[in-house]
Design a protein around this motif. Structure first.
Motif, PDB file in Angstrom:
ATOM      1  N   GLY A 129       0.808  -1.280  -0.106  1.00 11.63           N
ATOM      2  CA  GLY A 129      -0.130  -0.155   0.072  1.00 11.63           C
ATOM      3  C   GLY A 129       0.808   1.243  -0.062  1.00 11.63           C
ATOM      4  O   GLY A 129       0.305   2.442   0.010  1.00 11.63           O
ATOM      5  N   SER A 130       2.087   1.120  -0.252  1.00  9.76           N
ATOM      6  CA  SER A 130       2.999   2.303  -0.075  1.00  9.76           C
ATOM      7  C   SER A 130       3.125   3.351  -1.571  1.00  9.76           C
ATOM      8  O   SER A 130       2.717   2.385  -2.433  1.00  9.76           O
ATOM      9  N   ALA A 131       3.087   4.465  -1.166  1.00 13.51           N
ATOM     10  CA  ALA A 131       3.009   5.244  -2.368  1.00 13.51           C
ATOM     11  C   ALA A 131       4.440   5.256  -3.304  1.00 13.51           C
ATOM     12  O   ALA A 131       5.350   5.185  -2.751  1.00 13.51           O
ATOM     13  N   TYR A 132       4.266   5.544  -4.480  1.00 13.40           N
ATOM     14  CA  TYR A 132       5.464   5.648  -5.405  1.00 13.40           C
ATOM     15  C   TYR A 132       5.189   6.692  -6.502  1.00 13.40           C
ATOM     16  O   TYR A 132       3.944   6.566  -7.035  1.00 13.40           O
ATOM     17  N   GLY A 133       6.018   7.304  -7.159  1.00 10.61           N
ATOM     18  CA  GLY A 133       5.814   8.151  -8.089  1.00 10.61           C
ATOM     19  C   GLY A 133       6.186   7.658  -9.476  1.00 10.61           C
ATOM     20  O   GLY A 133       6.979   6.791  -9.548  1.00 10.61           O
TER      21      GLY A 133
END
Length: 182
Positions: free
Chosen positions: A30-34
């Motif tokens: 569930g971590s964000a990434y660009g």
């Protein structure tokens, strides 16, 4: 300014696509990434291949890429559609898509490691878009002209960019910038 090379790339010019930045989430934790997504139109890779092939003929691989600053003029020639009215046929400039900046990016990127090491060396860039009947007989494509710049060329380039004869003339003619008090 010293002319290094000029050549014609025949064919339909294609532009570089747009870049879109965004955020995504990993399914695992569930971590964000660009990310950056580039939308390149069909035909771009063929266009770059054609540009590179024409450049290699004009600038043999035995010649090393230029190391210093360059001035580039790109004249893009487009086929005029038969649907143009008589009034439209009198206009020489191609004001439709693709835009000049994206055409220049796609073309300059193809010349990397052939004519120059990196397109950041392009310090003077002029891009023209014309219809084929305005180009005095050139077929659709791009006419590429590349000149090597020396430190002495800076004053001339600045004067030309500012539409004055000398940089000193521009400095003398400009009015002082008004200051706004806080």
């Amino acid at each position: 300014m010293h002319l290094l090379v000029e050549f014609l790339v025949s064919g339909m010019a294609h532009s570089q696509g747009s870049k879109t930045a965004g955020l995504g989430r990993r399914k695992s934790d569930g971590s964000a990434y660009g990310y950056v997504r580039e939308a390149n139109p069909k035909g771009l890779s063929d266009w770059r291949r054609d540009v590179k092939a024409a450049a290699v003929v004009a600038w043999p691989m035995s010649r090393p890429p230029v190391e210093g600053p360059v001035a580039v003029t790109l004249t893009f020639v487009f086929s005029r559609p038969p649907s143009h009215s008589a009034k439209q046929r009198r206009l020489p400039w191609h004001t439709n898509v693709p835009d000049a900046e994206k055409l220049a990016r796609a073309t300059n990127d193809a010349l990397k490691m052939v004519i120059w090491r990196d397109d950041k060396q392009v310090v003077d860039l002029r891009v023209l878009k014309v219809w084929d009947n305005a180009s005095k007989g050139l077929a659709p494509g791009v006419w590429v002209r590349i000149c090597e710049l020396s430190p002495e060329d800076v004053a001339t380039a600045l004067a030309a960019a500012m539409a004055v004869e000398t940089v000193e003339q521009w400095l003398e003619s400009r009015s002082p910038v008004p200051r706004i008090k806080p």
